[in-house]
Design a protein around this motif. Structure first.
Motif, PDB file in Angstrom:
ATOM      1  N   UNK A   1      -4.547 -13.127   9.225  1.00  0.00           N
ATOM      2  CA  UNK A   1      -3.556 -12.153   9.390  1.00  0.00           C
ATOM      3  C   UNK A   1      -3.321 -11.183   8.248  1.00  0.00           C
ATOM      4  N   UNK A   2      -4.207 -10.577   7.205  1.00  0.00           N
ATOM      5  CA  UNK A   2      -4.036 -10.074   5.965  1.00  0.00           C
ATOM      6  C   UNK A   2      -3.903  -8.656   6.457  1.00  0.00           C
ATOM      7  N   UNK A   3      -2.588  -8.188   6.211  1.00  0.00           N
ATOM      8  CA  UNK A   3      -2.326  -6.681   6.330  1.00  0.00           C
ATOM      9  C   UNK A   3      -1.163  -6.510   5.260  1.00  0.00           C
ATOM     10  N   UNK A   4      -1.592  -5.531   4.214  1.00  0.00           N
ATOM     11  CA  UNK A   4      -0.579  -5.151   3.234  1.00  0.00           C
ATOM     12  C   UNK A   4       0.596  -4.487   3.963  1.00  0.00           C
ATOM     13  N   UNK A   5       0.653  -3.793   5.021  1.00  0.00           N
ATOM     14  CA  UNK A   5       1.620  -3.083   5.783  1.00  0.00           C
ATOM     15  C   UNK A   5       2.909  -4.338   6.300  1.00  0.00           C
ATOM     16  N   UNK A   6       2.382  -5.516   6.485  1.00  0.00           N
ATOM     17  CA  UNK A   6       3.270  -6.535   6.725  1.00  0.00           C
ATOM     18  C   UNK A   6       3.416  -7.468   5.507  1.00  0.00           C
ATOM     19  N   UNK A   7       2.462  -7.666   4.848  1.00  0.00           N
ATOM     20  CA  UNK A   7       2.551  -8.689   3.510  1.00  0.00           C
ATOM     21  C   UNK A   7       3.240  -8.095   2.344  1.00  0.00           C
ATOM     22  N   UNK A   8       2.999  -6.987   1.950  1.00  0.00           N
ATOM     23  CA  UNK A   8       3.833  -6.296   0.947  1.00  0.00           C
ATOM     24  C   UNK A   8       4.199  -5.052   1.490  1.00  0.00           C
ATOM     25  N   UNK A   9       5.395  -4.893   2.420  1.00  0.00           N
ATOM     26  CA  UNK A   9       5.767  -3.741   3.231  1.00  0.00           C
ATOM     27  C   UNK A   9       5.996  -2.528   2.218  1.00  0.00           C
ATOM     28  N   UNK A  10       5.515  -1.453   2.322  1.00  0.00           N
ATOM     29  CA  UNK A  10       6.035  -0.252   1.675  1.00  0.00           C
ATOM     30  C   UNK A  10       6.242   0.660   2.805  1.00  0.00           C
ATOM     31  N   UNK A  11       6.659   1.942   2.471  1.00  0.00           N
ATOM     32  CA  UNK A  11       6.807   3.073   3.542  1.00  0.00           C
ATOM     33  C   UNK A  11       8.133   2.559   4.645  1.00  0.00           C
ATOM     34  N   UNK A  12       7.906   2.928   5.821  1.00  0.00           N
ATOM     35  CA  UNK A  12       8.988   2.479   6.624  1.00  0.00           C
ATOM     36  C   UNK A  12       8.234   1.426   7.763  1.00  0.00           C
ATOM     37  N   UNK A  13       7.454   0.520   7.383  1.00  0.00           N
ATOM     38  CA  UNK A  13       6.605  -0.225   8.266  1.00  0.00           C
ATOM     39  C   UNK A  13       7.680  -1.356   8.810  1.00  0.00           C
ATOM     40  N   UNK A  14       8.684  -1.744   8.004  1.00  0.00           N
ATOM     41  CA  UNK A  14       9.376  -2.931   8.088  1.00  0.00           C
ATOM     42  C   UNK A  14      10.485  -2.516   9.464  1.00  0.00           C
ATOM     43  N   UNK A  15      10.723  -0.794   9.434  1.00  0.00           N
ATOM     44  CA  UNK A  15      11.432  -0.448  10.507  1.00  0.00           C
ATOM     45  C   UNK A  15      10.752  -0.363  12.032  1.00  0.00           C
ATOM     46  N   UNK A  16       9.480  -0.332  11.929  1.00  0.00           N
ATOM     47  CA  UNK A  16       8.753   0.039  13.097  1.00  0.00           C
ATOM     48  C   UNK A  16       8.251  -1.142  13.826  1.00  0.00           C
ATOM     49  N   UNK A  17       8.038  -0.879  15.067  1.00  0.00           N
ATOM     50  CA  UNK A  17       7.777  -1.908  16.019  1.00  0.00           C
ATOM     51  C   UNK A  17       6.192  -1.658  16.137  1.00  0.00           C
ATOM     52  N   UNK A  18       5.389  -2.620  15.403  1.00  0.00           N
ATOM     53  CA  UNK A  18       4.101  -2.795  15.710  1.00  0.00           C
ATOM     54  C   UNK A  18       3.408  -4.288  15.212  1.00  0.00           C
ATOM     55  N   UNK A  19       2.085  -4.666  15.661  1.00  0.00           N
ATOM     56  CA  UNK A  19       1.718  -5.879  15.320  1.00  0.00           C
ATOM     57  C   UNK A  19       0.386  -5.747  14.505  1.00  0.00           C
ATOM     58  N   UNK A  20       0.101  -6.767  13.984  1.00  0.00           N
ATOM     59  CA  UNK A  20      -1.008  -7.009  13.367  1.00  0.00           C
ATOM     60  C   UNK A  20      -2.096  -7.409  14.282  1.00  0.00           C
ATOM     61  N   UNK A  21      -3.112  -6.930  14.266  1.00  0.00           N
ATOM     62  CA  UNK A  21      -4.060  -7.367  15.301  1.00  0.00           C
ATOM     63  C   UNK A  21      -5.153  -8.300  14.466  1.00  0.00           C
ATOM     64  N   UNK A  22      -5.244  -9.146  15.337  1.00  0.00           N
ATOM     65  CA  UNK A  22      -6.356 -10.276  14.576  1.00  0.00           C
ATOM     66  C   UNK A  22      -7.331 -10.716  15.662  1.00  0.00           C
TER      67      UNK A  22
END
Lengths: 152, 399
Positions: free
Chosen positions: B222-243
């Motif tokens: 489940x390696x995805x920088x948007x959730x592992x090292x969050x930048x931008x506004x990804x922490x506030x959005x509702x989304x999931x990492x697809x594996x």
């Protein structure tokens, strides 16, 4: 785990040999004694499931410096190990590509662009450099000028 | 007896120059060797001669598809080095363009993948809808590629509310069509027969090669920088990492198509939440000495930029590592033992991008030919034919 607790864990294992460290919110920079380098890589890559992001090479006045960037994705920590490589006629260091296959291309690129030899590297052949350039021309070194590019 | 088959450096099936040497016996691939470097432009070296604010313009040209990813990763590196704050609104705008880029990139790949296996209907569908995304990006940023939005500390321009609202119908259409594409591809027995169980990359190999993005996520990591090292506004959005766990080419297709849907969902949320007023640029004045690392989830995986600052107005060293540089060598694990017919789709399944991977040429003219003058002389010729007035320089060249 955060960069400080991870540093403490590493200090517990390597003591003073871990050398100078620097921390930020999600970053940890380590300049270890060269003799523990391979053990340190092993601890980060094998035990902590670190992912080798890449290796950056710096051409500084006195030495070359290799920066091994490992990402601990689960803990949001980017660990960078700084390893100096002496600037002499044949700058060289040990390869990590035997342990981490992902390092093979990275080391090949550094070998071509900076002229650092990785001892025991599994594939010492060209990857990126143009055929018109000599083996001894290292385009990313600071003393290399764009005008030195031969060919057409 | 083993035979060697060369593919490339220029081949009708490939969109970029690369040279594969397949060693085969009968139909089976025994070994693969790769020669790249045809796109090497020395961008890392050039970057050392630019100021911090000029570099985004340069790195935007590393890749025509990821023209937001490289400047974004670079800005993250500078912001890491200087501990810079980025205004909330700028983060939203950055993320919006980033996700639209992911949608068009994944659709581009889905089309190419269809083309590689001889299923050109998928190619035409996917590229038709991708056009709409590019038009939308033109509306929002002024350009279909190379959006020129990024700068350290913020973004270059604001996007008016009116234009953001105009994006909604396109997003609705894309959602419907991407779902249709997903169902069409996954239900199609021909696609399944062609893609299932080939080019398997298991989790251990994916980790050993440092595989990134959809390539690693299709192998269960489940390696995805948007959730592992969050930048931008990804922490506030509702989304999931697809594996997916299968690790085969079909899993890579599935991950990318589902991610397209996630990205569309994120774009809608961003448009709803983006603040109307507020600053878009923190206007940093100087970058202190130190190291900076920027890690950004590009459509193909983590785009990694490192900068070393000595306190002057330009980086001493700027290292760029594109995701394909890590994903591509996995061919050693995925191609060997497969058939020749499958090799091309397996090689393509990491969505390789060579201009990113090589990034670094200085166009050297032959001693007696100056390409710029040649081009200017031709312009002068055409102007004369049309009876237009020549500039002083053109008059000289015309003689």
């Amino acid at each position: 785990m955060n960069p400080s607790t991870f540093r403490e864990e590493l200090t517990g294992r390597f003591g003073w040999k871990l050398g100078e460290t620097e921390e930020k919110e999600t970053r940890l920079y380590i300049t270890p004694q060269p003799e523990i380098f391979e053990d340190l890589v092993e601890v980060i890559f094998e035990e902590n499931r670190g992912r080798l992001a890449t290796i950056s090479c710096l051409d500084e006045e006195e030495t070359f410096r290799l920066l091994y960037h490992f990402a601990l994705d689960e803990h949001e920590i980017m660990v960078t190990i700084k390893l100096p490589v002496e600037k002499d006629d044949n700058p060289s260091t040990k390869t990590i590509a035997r342990k981490i296959p992902g390092a093979e291309w990275i080391e090949r690129e550094i070998r071509e662009m900076f002229g650092i030899d990785f001892e025991d590297h599994p594939a010492k052949k060209r990857l990126l450099k143009a055929e018109s350039l000599d083996d001894e021309a290292y385009p990313f070194r600071k003393d290399f000028e764009v005008e030195d590019l031969g060919g057409e | 007896m083993a035979t060697t088959i060369p593919i490339g450096p220029y081949h009708p099936l490939q969109e970029e120059p690369e040279h594969y040497l397949l060693t085969v016996e009968g139909e089976e691939v025994l070994d693969v060797d790769v020669q790249i470097g045809y796109n090497h432009r020395g961008i890392e070296k050039l970057s050392e001669k630019k100021t911090y604010n000029q570099v985004p313009f340069l790195v935007e040209r590393v890749c025509g598809i990821c023209s937001h990813s490289h400047p974004y990763a670079y800005c993250l590196a500078v912001e890491d080095c200087g501990d810079l704050e980025v205004p909330e609104k700028a983060k939203y705008l950055r993320t919006l363009i980033g996700e639209l880029e992911r949608i068009h990139s994944h659709l581009l790949w889905a089309g190419l993948a269809g083309h590689f296996i001889g299923y050109d209907t998928v190619f035409m569908w996917a590229w038709k809808y991708r056009e709409e995304v590019l038009d939308l990006l033109e509306l929002l940023t002024g350009n279909r590629n190379a959006y020129a939005m990024m700068k350290p500390g913020g973004v270059q321009r604001d996007i008016p509310r009116k234009h953001l609202e105009e994006a909604r119908p396109t997003l609705d259409m894309l959602k419907e069509k991407s779902e249709m594409l997903y169902n069409a591809v996954l239900d199609d027995p021909v696609m399944k027969a062609r893609l299932e169980g080939i080019g398997i990359l298991d989790e251990e190999d994916a980790r050993a090669f440092g595989a990134l993005g959809p390539t690693s996520r299709a192998s269960g990591i489940p390696n995805d920088i948007r959730s592992d090292f969050p930048y931008g506004v990804y922490e506030d959005l509702d989304w999931k990492v697809i594996t997916r766990d299968a690790g085969d080419v079909l899993a890579r297709v599935e991950v990318r198509l589902l991610e397209t849907l996630e990205s569309i969902k994120m774009c809608e949320q961003i448009i709803n939440r983006i603040p109307d007023g507020g600053s878009i640029d923190s206007e940093p004045k100087e970058i202190p000495p130190g190291d900076g690392i920027g890690s950004y989830e590009a459509p193909r995986g983590e785009c990694f930029h490192y900068i070393k600052s000595d306190g002057t107005n330009r980086p001493v060293r700027h290292k760029i590592r594109a995701p394909t540089f890590m994903n591509f060598p996995t061919y050693r694990s995925t191609c060997i033992g497969e058939t020749i017919a499958d090799a091309s789709i397996i090689l393509a399944s990491v969505d390789p991008c060579y201009c990113c991977t090589e990034r670094a040429i200085s166009l050297k003219e032959k001693d007696d030919v100056n390409l710029l003058e040649l081009s200017q002389a031709r312009t002068a010729e055409i102007k004369k034919e049309l009876g237009l007035e020549l500039s002083p320089l053109e008059e000289v060249l015309d003689e």
